[in-house]
Write a protein that holds these residues in place. Sequence first.
Motif, PDB file in Angstrom:
ATOM      1  N   GLN A 171       0.833  -1.204   0.000  1.00 17.68           N
ATOM      2  CA  GLN A 171       0.000   0.000   0.000  1.00 17.68           C
ATOM      3  C   GLN A 171       0.869   1.255   0.000  1.00 17.68           C
ATOM      4  OE1 GLN A 171      -2.497  -0.835   3.403  1.00 17.68           O
ATOM      5  NE2 GLN A 171      -4.211  -1.449   2.086  1.00 17.68           N
ATOM      6  N   VAL A 172       1.975   1.232   0.751  1.00 12.83           N
ATOM      7  CA  VAL A 172       2.901   2.367   0.768  1.00 12.83           C
ATOM      8  C   VAL A 172       3.455   2.598  -0.637  1.00 12.83           C
ATOM      9  CG1 VAL A 172       5.173   3.145   1.582  1.00 12.83           C
ATOM     10  CG2 VAL A 172       3.540   2.154   3.200  1.00 12.83           C
ATOM     11  N   LEU A 173       3.898   1.514  -1.275  1.00 11.70           N
ATOM     12  CA  LEU A 173       4.423   1.642  -2.638  1.00 11.70           C
ATOM     13  C   LEU A 173       3.364   2.153  -3.604  1.00 11.70           C
ATOM     14  CD1 LEU A 173       6.590  -1.589  -2.973  1.00 11.70           C
ATOM     15  CD2 LEU A 173       7.389   0.771  -2.767  1.00 11.70           C
ATOM     16  N   HIS A 174       2.155   1.661  -3.461  1.00 11.70           N
ATOM     17  CA  HIS A 174       1.064   2.066  -4.360  1.00 11.70           C
ATOM     18  C   HIS A 174       0.727   3.537  -4.177  1.00 11.70           C
ATOM     19  CE1 HIS A 174      -3.061   2.333  -5.985  1.00 11.70           C
ATOM     20  NE2 HIS A 174      -2.568   1.501  -6.889  1.00 11.70           N
ATOM     21  N   GLU A 175       0.725   4.021  -2.938  1.00 10.20           N
ATOM     22  CA  GLU A 175       0.434   5.434  -2.685  1.00 10.20           C
ATOM     23  C   GLU A 175       1.489   6.342  -3.327  1.00 10.20           C
ATOM     24  OE1 GLU A 175       0.125   5.851   1.544  1.00 10.20           O
ATOM     25  OE2 GLU A 175      -1.713   4.651   1.636  1.00 10.20           O
ATOM     26  N   ILE A 176       2.730   5.894  -3.337  1.00  8.66           N
ATOM     27  CA  ILE A 176       3.818   6.713  -3.881  1.00  8.66           C
ATOM     28  C   ILE A 176       3.919   6.598  -5.395  1.00  8.66           C
ATOM     29  CG2 ILE A 176       6.330   7.057  -3.887  1.00  8.66           C
ATOM     30  CD1 ILE A 176       6.287   6.052  -0.953  1.00  8.66           C
ATOM     31  N   GLU A 177       3.859   5.386  -5.910  1.00  6.24           N
ATOM     32  CA  GLU A 177       4.135   5.136  -7.325  1.00  6.24           C
ATOM     33  C   GLU A 177       2.907   4.800  -8.165  1.00  6.24           C
ATOM     34  OE1 GLU A 177       6.953   5.518  -8.925  1.00  6.24           O
ATOM     35  OE2 GLU A 177       8.238   5.899  -7.202  1.00  6.24           O
ATOM     36  N   GLY A 178       1.784   4.551  -7.531  1.00  6.96           N
ATOM     37  CA  GLY A 178       0.612   4.127  -8.287  1.00  6.96           C
ATOM     38  C   GLY A 178       0.836   2.737  -8.859  1.00  6.96           C
ATOM     39  N   GLN A 179       0.420   2.535 -10.095  1.00  6.35           N
ATOM     40  CA  GLN A 179       0.558   1.229 -10.711  1.00  6.35           C
ATOM     41  C   GLN A 179       1.789   1.123 -11.607  1.00  6.35           C
ATOM     42  OE1 GLN A 179      -3.053  -0.128 -12.548  1.00  6.35           O
ATOM     43  NE2 GLN A 179      -4.272   0.300 -10.736  1.00  6.35           N
ATOM     44  N   ALA A 180       2.635   2.135 -11.557  1.00  4.94           N
ATOM     45  CA  ALA A 180       3.836   2.133 -12.393  1.00  4.94           C
ATOM     46  C   ALA A 180       4.820   1.077 -11.918  1.00  4.94           C
ATOM     47  CB  ALA A 180       4.500   3.503 -12.344  1.00  4.94           C
ATOM     48  N   GLU A 181       5.540   0.481 -12.871  1.00  5.98           N
ATOM     49  CA  GLU A 181       6.605  -0.448 -12.533  1.00  5.98           C
ATOM     50  C   GLU A 181       7.743   0.344 -11.889  1.00  5.98           C
ATOM     51  OE1 GLU A 181       9.513  -3.528 -14.847  1.00  5.98           O
ATOM     52  OE2 GLU A 181       7.507  -3.185 -15.629  1.00  5.98           O
ATOM     53  N   VAL A 182       8.309  -0.203 -10.828  1.00  6.79           N
ATOM     54  CA  VAL A 182       9.324   0.513 -10.058  1.00  6.79           C
ATOM     55  C   VAL A 182      10.575  -0.361  -9.954  1.00  6.79           C
ATOM     56  CG1 VAL A 182       9.830   1.561  -7.816  1.00  6.79           C
ATOM     57  CG2 VAL A 182       7.511   1.614  -8.703  1.00  6.79           C
ATOM     58  N   PRO A 183      11.757   0.199 -10.231  1.00  2.40           N
ATOM     59  CA  PRO A 183      12.993  -0.567 -10.030  1.00  2.40           C
ATOM     60  C   PRO A 183      13.157  -0.963  -8.556  1.00  2.40           C
ATOM     61  CG  PRO A 183      13.419   1.424 -11.286  1.00  2.40           C
ATOM     62  CD  PRO A 183      12.017   1.518 -10.784  1.00  2.40           C
ATOM     63  N   SER A 184      13.812  -2.058  -8.325  1.00  2.00           N
ATOM     64  CA  SER A 184      13.970  -2.583  -6.962  1.00  2.00           C
ATOM     65  C   SER A 184      14.613  -1.583  -6.016  1.00  2.00           C
ATOM     66  CB  SER A 184      14.804  -3.865  -6.981  1.00  2.00           C
ATOM     67  OG  SER A 184      14.145  -4.872  -7.686  1.00  2.00           O
ATOM     68  N   ASP A 185      15.640  -0.878  -6.469  1.00  3.67           N
ATOM     69  CA  ASP A 185      16.324   0.065  -5.581  1.00  3.67           C
ATOM     70  C   ASP A 185      15.412   1.222  -5.184  1.00  3.67           C
ATOM     71  OD1 ASP A 185      16.523   0.918  -8.263  1.00  3.67           O
ATOM     72  OD2 ASP A 185      18.282   2.141  -7.832  1.00  3.67           O
ATOM     73  N   VAL A 186      14.547   1.644  -6.077  1.00  2.15           N
ATOM     74  CA  VAL A 186      13.592   2.715  -5.776  1.00  2.15           C
ATOM     75  C   VAL A 186      12.545   2.213  -4.787  1.00  2.15           C
ATOM     76  CG1 VAL A 186      11.835   4.246  -6.752  1.00  2.15           C
ATOM     77  CG2 VAL A 186      13.966   3.860  -7.989  1.00  2.15           C
ATOM     78  N   ALA A 187      12.034   1.012  -5.012  1.00  6.78           N
ATOM     79  CA  ALA A 187      11.047   0.430  -4.091  1.00  6.78           C
ATOM     80  C   ALA A 187      11.655   0.284  -2.702  1.00  6.78           C
ATOM     81  CB  ALA A 187      10.566  -0.921  -4.616  1.00  6.78           C
ATOM     82  N   ALA A 188      12.893  -0.185  -2.637  1.00 11.83           N
ATOM     83  CA  ALA A 188      13.567  -0.336  -1.342  1.00 11.83           C
ATOM     84  C   ALA A 188      13.703   1.013  -0.647  1.00 11.83           C
ATOM     85  CB  ALA A 188      14.933  -0.982  -1.535  1.00 11.83           C
ATOM     86  N   SER A 189      14.015   2.033  -1.416  1.00  7.86           N
ATOM     87  CA  SER A 189      14.133   3.374  -0.857  1.00  7.86           C
ATOM     88  C   SER A 189      12.799   3.850  -0.283  1.00  7.86           C
ATOM     89  CB  SER A 189      14.621   4.335  -1.937  1.00  7.86           C
ATOM     90  OG  SER A 189      14.616   5.654  -1.475  1.00  7.86           O
ATOM     91  N   HIS A 190      11.711   3.620  -1.014  1.00  5.17           N
ATOM     92  CA  HIS A 190      10.379   4.012  -0.542  1.00  5.17           C
ATOM     93  C   HIS A 190       9.995   3.266   0.740  1.00  5.17           C
ATOM     94  CE1 HIS A 190       9.766   6.442  -3.977  1.00  5.17           C
ATOM     95  NE2 HIS A 190       9.349   5.506  -4.819  1.00  5.17           N
ATOM     96  N   LEU A 191      10.564   2.086   0.929  1.00  6.79           N
ATOM     97  CA  LEU A 191      10.235   1.274   2.100  1.00  6.79           C
ATOM     98  C   LEU A 191      11.210   1.493   3.254  1.00  6.79           C
ATOM     99  CD1 LEU A 191       9.210  -1.975   0.227  1.00  6.79           C
ATOM    100  CD2 LEU A 191       7.703  -0.335   1.369  1.00  6.79           C
ATOM    101  N   GLY A 192      12.100   2.480   3.093  1.00  3.27           N
ATOM    102  CA  GLY A 192      12.963   2.861   4.198  1.00  3.27           C
ATOM    103  C   GLY A 192      14.362   2.287   4.181  1.00  3.27           C
ATOM    104  N   TYR A 193      14.753   1.624   3.110  1.00  2.00           N
ATOM    105  CA  TYR A 193      16.095   1.063   3.016  1.00  2.00           C
ATOM    106  C   TYR A 193      16.991   2.009   2.237  1.00  2.00           C
ATOM    107  CZ  TYR A 193      14.024  -3.223   4.736  1.00  2.00           C
ATOM    108  OH  TYR A 193      13.372  -4.142   5.506  1.00  2.00           O
ATOM    109  N   GLY A 194      18.230   2.137   2.678  1.00  2.00           N
ATOM    110  CA  GLY A 194      19.169   3.038   2.021  1.00  2.00           C
ATOM    111  C   GLY A 194      19.809   2.435   0.789  1.00  2.00           C
ATOM    112  N   SER A 195      19.827   1.108   0.723  1.00  2.00           N
ATOM    113  CA  SER A 195      20.444   0.435  -0.417  1.00  2.00           C
ATOM    114  C   SER A 195      19.804  -0.943  -0.576  1.00  2.00           C
ATOM    115  CB  SER A 195      21.950   0.284  -0.205  1.00  2.00           C
ATOM    116  OG  SER A 195      22.198  -0.591   0.882  1.00  2.00           O
TER     117      SER A 195
END
Length: 78
Positions: A39-63
Motif C-alpha cells: 500500500q505504501v508503494l502504491h500510494e507513492i508510485e501508483g501502478q507504475a513499474e518501479v525498479p527494486s532500488d527505488v522500491a527499497a528506498s520508498h520502504l525505508g532502506y538506504g540500499s
Amino acid sequence: MTQSENKTGLDRAGKPHRSHKRSPNYPAINLREAVERVQVLHEIEGQAEVPSDVAASHLGYGSMSGPARMLLSTLKKF
C-alpha cells in the motif's frame, strides 16, 4: 541417504544432517505486513513499474541490502 547418516537423520557424530538445520527462507514478513508495505508503494508510485532500488528506498532502506532484497522477494511471493 548417505552411508554416514542413519534413519533418524543424524550423521555418525550424532549431529543433525545439514538439511535439518535450515530455516525457511520465506516469508520474511506476514501477509498483513506485506499488504501494508505494498500500500505504501502504491500510494507513492501508483501502478507504475518501479525498479527494486527505488522500491527499497520508498520502504525505508538506504540500499539494496540483504534485508531489502528479502523484503522485496517476499512481496513478490505474496
